[in-house]
Design a protein around this motif. Structure first.
Motif, PDB file in Angstrom:
ATOM      1  N   SER A   1     -27.067 -19.134  12.124  1.00 57.47           N
ATOM      2  CA  SER A   1     -26.959 -20.339  11.299  1.00 57.47           C
ATOM      3  C   SER A   1     -27.067 -20.045   9.806  1.00 57.47           C
ATOM      4  CB  SER A   1     -28.024 -21.353  11.700  1.00 57.47           C
ATOM      5  OG  SER A   1     -29.299 -20.910  11.280  1.00 57.47           O
ATOM      6  N   GLY A   2     -27.839 -19.041   9.452  1.00 55.10           N
ATOM      7  CA  GLY A   2     -28.019 -18.711   8.041  1.00 55.10           C
ATOM      8  C   GLY A   2     -28.951 -19.652   7.298  1.00 55.10           C
ATOM      9  N   VAL A   3     -29.845 -20.337   8.012  1.00 58.02           N
ATOM     10  CA  VAL A   3     -30.817 -21.212   7.358  1.00 58.02           C
ATOM     11  C   VAL A   3     -32.233 -20.700   7.642  1.00 58.02           C
ATOM     12  CG1 VAL A   3     -29.294 -23.225   7.354  1.00 58.02           C
ATOM     13  CG2 VAL A   3     -30.861 -22.871   9.260  1.00 58.02           C
ATOM     14  N   ALA A   4     -33.103 -20.831   6.629  1.00 54.84           N
ATOM     15  CA  ALA A   4     -34.452 -20.264   6.707  1.00 54.84           C
ATOM     16  C   ALA A   4     -35.247 -20.705   7.930  1.00 54.84           C
ATOM     17  CB  ALA A   4     -35.218 -20.574   5.419  1.00 54.84           C
ATOM     18  N   PRO A   5     -35.268 -21.998   8.290  1.00 56.23           N
ATOM     19  CA  PRO A   5     -36.056 -22.369   9.482  1.00 56.23           C
ATOM     20  C   PRO A   5     -35.594 -21.640  10.743  1.00 56.23           C
ATOM     21  CG  PRO A   5     -35.506 -24.326   8.216  1.00 56.23           C
ATOM     22  CD  PRO A   5     -34.721 -23.183   7.614  1.00 56.23           C
ATOM     23  N   ALA A   6     -34.313 -21.376  10.865  1.00 54.62           N
ATOM     24  CA  ALA A   6     -33.804 -20.671  12.050  1.00 54.62           C
ATOM     25  C   ALA A   6     -34.217 -19.204  12.030  1.00 54.62           C
ATOM     26  CB  ALA A   6     -32.291 -20.798  12.140  1.00 54.62           C
ATOM     27  N   VAL A   7     -34.350 -18.615  10.851  1.00 57.76           N
ATOM     28  CA  VAL A   7     -34.823 -17.224  10.767  1.00 57.76           C
ATOM     29  C   VAL A   7     -36.262 -17.156  11.267  1.00 57.76           C
ATOM     30  CG1 VAL A   7     -35.292 -15.260   9.241  1.00 57.76           C
ATOM     31  CG2 VAL A   7     -33.248 -16.670   8.862  1.00 57.76           C
ATOM     32  N   SER A   8     -37.101 -18.075  10.796  1.00 57.28           N
ATOM     33  CA  SER A   8     -38.489 -18.118  11.272  1.00 57.28           C
ATOM     34  C   SER A   8     -38.534 -18.349  12.773  1.00 57.28           C
ATOM     35  CB  SER A   8     -39.265 -19.217  10.548  1.00 57.28           C
ATOM     36  OG  SER A   8     -39.407 -18.912   9.175  1.00 57.28           O
ATOM     37  N   GLN A   9     -37.674 -19.239  13.268  1.00 56.19           N
ATOM     38  CA  GLN A   9     -37.610 -19.533  14.703  1.00 56.19           C
ATOM     39  C   GLN A   9     -37.180 -18.295  15.492  1.00 56.19           C
ATOM     40  OE1 GLN A   9     -34.424 -22.139  16.356  1.00 56.19           O
ATOM     41  NE2 GLN A   9     -36.167 -23.483  16.768  1.00 56.19           N
TER      42      GLN A   9
ATOM     43  N   PRO B   1     -34.256 -16.687  -3.184  1.00 55.18           N
ATOM     44  CA  PRO B   1     -35.463 -16.639  -2.358  1.00 55.18           C
ATOM     45  C   PRO B   1     -35.512 -17.799  -1.355  1.00 55.18           C
ATOM     46  CG  PRO B   1     -36.016 -16.338  -4.678  1.00 55.18           C
ATOM     47  CD  PRO B   1     -34.565 -16.739  -4.620  1.00 55.18           C
ATOM     48  N   ILE B   2     -35.951 -17.487  -0.140  1.00 53.45           N
ATOM     49  CA  ILE B   2     -36.144 -18.500   0.894  1.00 53.45           C
ATOM     50  C   ILE B   2     -37.519 -18.291   1.513  1.00 53.45           C
ATOM     51  CG2 ILE B   2     -33.692 -18.787   1.420  1.00 53.45           C
ATOM     52  CD1 ILE B   2     -34.127 -17.014   3.905  1.00 53.45           C
ATOM     53  N   THR B   3     -38.043 -19.322   2.123  1.00 52.55           N
ATOM     54  CA  THR B   3     -39.349 -19.242   2.777  1.00 52.55           C
ATOM     55  C   THR B   3     -39.140 -18.963   4.253  1.00 52.55           C
ATOM     56  OG1 THR B   3     -40.264 -20.799   1.192  1.00 52.55           O
ATOM     57  CG2 THR B   3     -41.500 -20.471   3.231  1.00 52.55           C
ATOM     58  N   VAL B   4     -39.652 -17.802   4.686  1.00 50.06           N
ATOM     59  CA  VAL B   4     -39.525 -17.377   6.081  1.00 50.06           C
ATOM     60  C   VAL B   4     -40.866 -16.828   6.530  1.00 50.06           C
ATOM     61  CG1 VAL B   4     -38.386 -15.758   7.649  1.00 50.06           C
ATOM     62  CG2 VAL B   4     -37.078 -16.826   5.820  1.00 50.06           C
ATOM     63  N   ASN B   5     -41.291 -17.168   7.745  1.00 43.87           N
ATOM     64  CA  ASN B   5     -42.525 -16.633   8.306  1.00 43.87           C
ATOM     65  C   ASN B   5     -42.241 -15.253   8.888  1.00 43.87           C
ATOM     66  OD1 ASN B   5     -44.907 -16.049   9.548  1.00 43.87           O
ATOM     67  ND2 ASN B   5     -44.779 -17.665  11.078  1.00 43.87           N
ATOM     68  N   LEU B   6     -42.710 -14.209   8.216  1.00 47.79           N
ATOM     69  CA  LEU B   6     -42.478 -12.836   8.656  1.00 47.79           C
ATOM     70  C   LEU B   6     -43.620 -12.267   9.494  1.00 47.79           C
ATOM     71  CD1 LEU B   6     -40.898 -11.303   5.426  1.00 47.79           C
ATOM     72  CD2 LEU B   6     -39.736 -12.075   7.492  1.00 47.79           C
ATOM     73  N   GLU B   7     -44.652 -13.049   9.746  1.00 52.71           N
ATOM     74  CA  GLU B   7     -45.801 -12.543  10.517  1.00 52.71           C
ATOM     75  C   GLU B   7     -45.381 -11.949  11.860  1.00 52.71           C
ATOM     76  OE1 GLU B   7     -48.582 -12.515  13.652  1.00 52.71           O
ATOM     77  OE2 GLU B   7     -47.159 -14.147  13.433  1.00 52.71           O
TER      78      GLU B   7
END
Length: 182
Positions: free
Chosen positions: A102-110, A131-137
């Motif tokens: 999708s190329g959207v930040a929430p989907a990267v975190s998902q 810059p985008i906000t992504v959860n990398l934990e």
């Protein structure tokens, strides 16, 4: 220039390029045979990833999207399950390979949350050049492989063969516009 196999129409062959992109992403991932696969985003490239993963022997293919139409097309090209983004919960740590289309930040975190320990996430969808906000934990704590892919290399011949052998892939096509109407 490629010679098309008998029975493969020009209409269906028009999917060779996006299908080659999907096949390249699968190659970058190391393959999908007998793997549980998640594809986030069921646009043209995501649908081609779903179709290719199913054709190449994935154990199961789950697709996500925000719209019902793309989810129906995902099922028609081989998805064994679909989830509506923003509504349905994507199970954490449940997939061997995730293709983020999708190329959207929430989907990267998902995608990072959905992949199993030591699993693979392939970033197929183009992300913004900002810059985008992504959860990398999960990337760190679960030792996830996060790989990028861009376009295709030499997968075009394999794409043409798959299109000839799996006519259901053409379900990706929603509209045909005559050249004189472009």
């Amino acid at each position: 220039i490629r010679e098309l196999p008998p029975g493969l129409s020009l209409r269906d062959a028009s999917l060779a390029e996006p299908l080659a992109v999907a096949l390249h992403a699968i190659r970058i991932a190391g393959g999908v045979e007998n793997q549980k696969v998640l594809v986030t985003g069921s646009g043209p490239i995501g649908l081609c990833v779903v179709a290719a993963a199913a054709a190449l022997g994935a154990a199961a293919v789950t697709a996500t999207d925000m719209l019902d139409g793309p989810l129906a097309r995902a099922r028609s090209v081989g998805a064994t399950a679909t989830l509506k983004a923003g509504t349905d919960e994507v199970p954490a740590m449940s997939f061997d390979v995730v293709f983020e289309c999708s190329g959207v930040a929430p989907a990267v975190s998902q995608a990072l949350a959905a992949v199993r320990r030591a699993g693979t996430v392939v970033q197929v969808g183009m992300l913004p050049g900002a810059p985008i906000t992504v959860n990398l934990e999960p990337l760190v704590s679960r030792e996830v492989r996060y790989l990028g892919t861009f376009r295709f290399d030499d997968e075009i011949d394999q794409a043409i063969t798959l299109l000839a052998e799996h006519p259901e892939i053409a379900n990706v096509i929603t509209h045909v516009i005559d050249a004189e109407h472009i």
